[in-house]
Design an enzyme around this catalytic site. Structure first.
Site, short mmCIF file in Angstrom:
data_model
loop_
_atom_site.label_atom_id
_atom_site.label_comp_id
_atom_site.label_asym_id
_atom_site.label_seq_id
_atom_site.Cartn_x
_atom_site.Cartn_y
_atom_site.Cartn_z
N SER A 24 41.75 -41.27 -17.90
CA SER A 24 42.41 -41.15 -19.21
C SER A 24 42.11 -42.38 -20.07
O SER A 24 41.76 -43.46 -19.57
CB SER A 24 43.92 -40.99 -19.03
OG SER A 24 44.48 -42.24 -18.69
N GLN A 73 33.32 -31.68 -8.57
CA GLN A 73 33.83 -33.01 -8.23
C GLN A 73 35.26 -32.89 -7.68
O GLN A 73 36.18 -32.60 -8.45
CB GLN A 73 33.84 -33.87 -9.51
CG GLN A 73 34.38 -35.26 -9.34
CD GLN A 73 34.48 -35.98 -10.69
OE1 GLN A 73 34.54 -35.34 -11.74
NE2 GLN A 73 34.52 -37.29 -10.67
N GLU A 101 29.90 -41.30 -15.09
CA GLU A 101 30.60 -40.23 -15.79
C GLU A 101 31.03 -40.70 -17.18
O GLU A 101 30.86 -40.00 -18.17
CB GLU A 101 31.83 -39.79 -14.98
CG GLU A 101 32.61 -38.64 -15.63
CD GLU A 101 33.85 -38.22 -14.83
OE1 GLU A 101 34.28 -38.97 -13.94
OE2 GLU A 101 34.38 -37.14 -15.12
N GLU A 115 44.12 -44.28 -21.61
CA GLU A 115 45.02 -45.41 -21.31
C GLU A 115 44.43 -46.22 -20.15
O GLU A 115 44.43 -47.46 -20.18
CB GLU A 115 46.43 -44.92 -20.94
CG GLU A 115 47.21 -44.32 -22.10
CD GLU A 115 46.77 -42.90 -22.47
OE1 GLU A 115 46.13 -42.24 -21.62
OE2 GLU A 115 47.04 -42.46 -23.60
#
Ligand code: FAD
Length: 394
Positions: A378, A126, A244, A380
């Site tokens: 992430s 990827q 994903e 966050e």
């Protein structure tokens, strides 16, 4: 609390378990059990065994080699793979690019690439992140300039997992600098053997080589290797990243680890020579972990139910956050239980000879587990997505 499945689902679980006990090569199972890294040939061998059984790409439509399993059956299958433990099908191939091509690829791409993706004849990586474009992926600066029937690609990709194994890379490139940054992006399929592609290793904190930098220097890519339309790559990327994230919870991995911890705790002794399974603060931590893993499992099943009724996008983000947190928490507890025995090259400690041979792989795995809350977007950033959905729903 045990989750209740229907008799048919329990029968299906038995069938999967039987198949795994007969078909999973023992050397691969041992590597998985001992937390040793698999080689490329191990992944390929196992994927082809699954493909021969017709179980390589359960989530794909039947016409492309998938199964007619229900979402719950697919959940059970994945859980049993993780329980065995067996390698999971390579997510870049089966969980990301495959579904993307089925949704947006040309007929030629579907006909030629999908069977090879399922059989791991081609290993895909990827090529999204770049220096300066990770969380803010739309800022990517790798360019592709059209010259006749080709794109000429220049730039650099970063953190590309297993690019050193890969035959091909699905890659986001900028094809229009003038448009809004999300609108000038295109997805190309790049043959890693093309002149101008250079892969350099990045060794992570566990000293293992899994990630890479990929340099692209005047790489010629046929226009036929574009996915969908030019400048529509951002919407394809978002589609793919949703896939994903939903596969990233890996509840079965955390469950399996908690099971191992509980078993091992009867053998590892505390400072007073008593088994850790009798140590009250340790038992409290383990029980809390198991309860949280169970809650995650229930949430995953609820997400499956919601996707059947067109649920909202935030589920994938919730599963990503909690799934990565559970994997990290279970690694941390395992590391704490083993103490110095989790380090490579530590001599046996008197009184602790019982410790299994996979123990020295635990500290490196613990260090690598810090990445779980970073890759796949992430945690966050996932919280930002959840907040946005919550505001839209309110
Ligand atoms: C082991 C590993 C494997 C990977 N494999 C691949 C791969 O195969 N292919 C690929 O393309 N990429 C891959 N990645 C890259 C991964 O997707 C990025 O690392 C990730 O998206 C974060 O980007 P960054 O590293 O640039 O960090 P940054 O985006 O610079 O973020 C740094 C910190 O700031 C925080 N932050 C950033 N923006 C915000 C915001 N708006 N609000 C709140 N906090 C914010 C982040 O959460 C993070 O904590 C991999 C990464 C790792 C660690």
């Amino acid at each position: 609390m045990e989750l209740k499945f229907t008799p048919e689902e329990n029968g299906f679980r038995e069938e999967v378990r039987r198949f795994l006990s007969e078909a999973l090569p023992e050397d691969i199972r041992q590597k998985m059990l001992q937390r040793r890294h698999l080689e490329k040939k191990d992944w390929v061998r196992w994927q082809r065994i699954l493909n021969a059984k017709g179980w390589a790409v359960p989530a794909w439509p039947v016409e492309y080699g998938g199964t007619d399993w229900s979402p719950v059956e697919r959940f059970i299958f994945l859980e049993e793979l993780q329980h065995a433990p067996a390698p999971e099908p390579l997510s870049f191939n089966t969980g990301m690019l495959g579904p993307l091509l089925i949704a947006f690829g040309s007929k030629q791409q579907k006909d030629t690439l999908l069977p090879r993706i399922a059989n791991l004849d081609d290993w895909w990586c990827q090529g999204f992140s770049e220096p300066g474009a990770g969380s803010d992926l739309a800022s990517l600066s790798t360019t592709a300039r059209r010259e006749g029937d080709f794109y000429i690609v220049n730039g650099q990709k970063l953190w590309t997992t297993q690019a050193h194994y890969a035959d091909w890379m699905f890659c986001l490139v900028r094809t229009d600098q003038a448009l809004r940054k999300q609108e000038g992006i295109t997805m190309l399929l790049i043959d890693m053997k093309t002149p101008g592609v250079v892969v350099r290793p990045i060794h992570t904190i566990d000293a293992y080589h899994e990630t890479n930098e990929v340099f692209l220097d005047d790489v010629k890519v046929p226009v036929g290797n574009r996915v969908g339309e030019e400048n529509k790559g951002w919407s394809y990327a978002k589609y793919l990243l949703g896939h994903e994230r939903s596969g990233i919870a890996r509840v079965g991995v955390s469950k399996e680890r908690a099971r191992r911890i509980r078993q091992l705790a009867t053998a590892v002794l505390d400072d007073e020579g008593k088994p850790m399974s009798e140590n009250v603060p340790f038992r409290r931590r383990l029980t809390e972990l198991e309860v949280q893993i169970k809650a995650l499992e229930v949430s995953q099943l609820r997400a499956i139910g919601a996707s059947r009724s067109g649920g909202h996008d935030a589920f994938a983000s919730i599963l990503k956050i909690k799934g990565s947190e559970m994997q990290q928490a279970s690694m941390e507890l395992l590391m704490d239980l083993l103490g110095p025995l989790s380090l490579p090259d530590v001599e046996a400690i008197p009184g602790q000879e019982i410790v299994p041979e996979w123990a020295p792989a635990v500290a490196p795995s613990y260090l690598f587990s810090r990445t779980y809350s970073i890759f796949g977007g992430s945690n966050e950033i996932q919280k930002n997505i959840i907040a946005k959905v919550a505001l839209e729903l309110s």
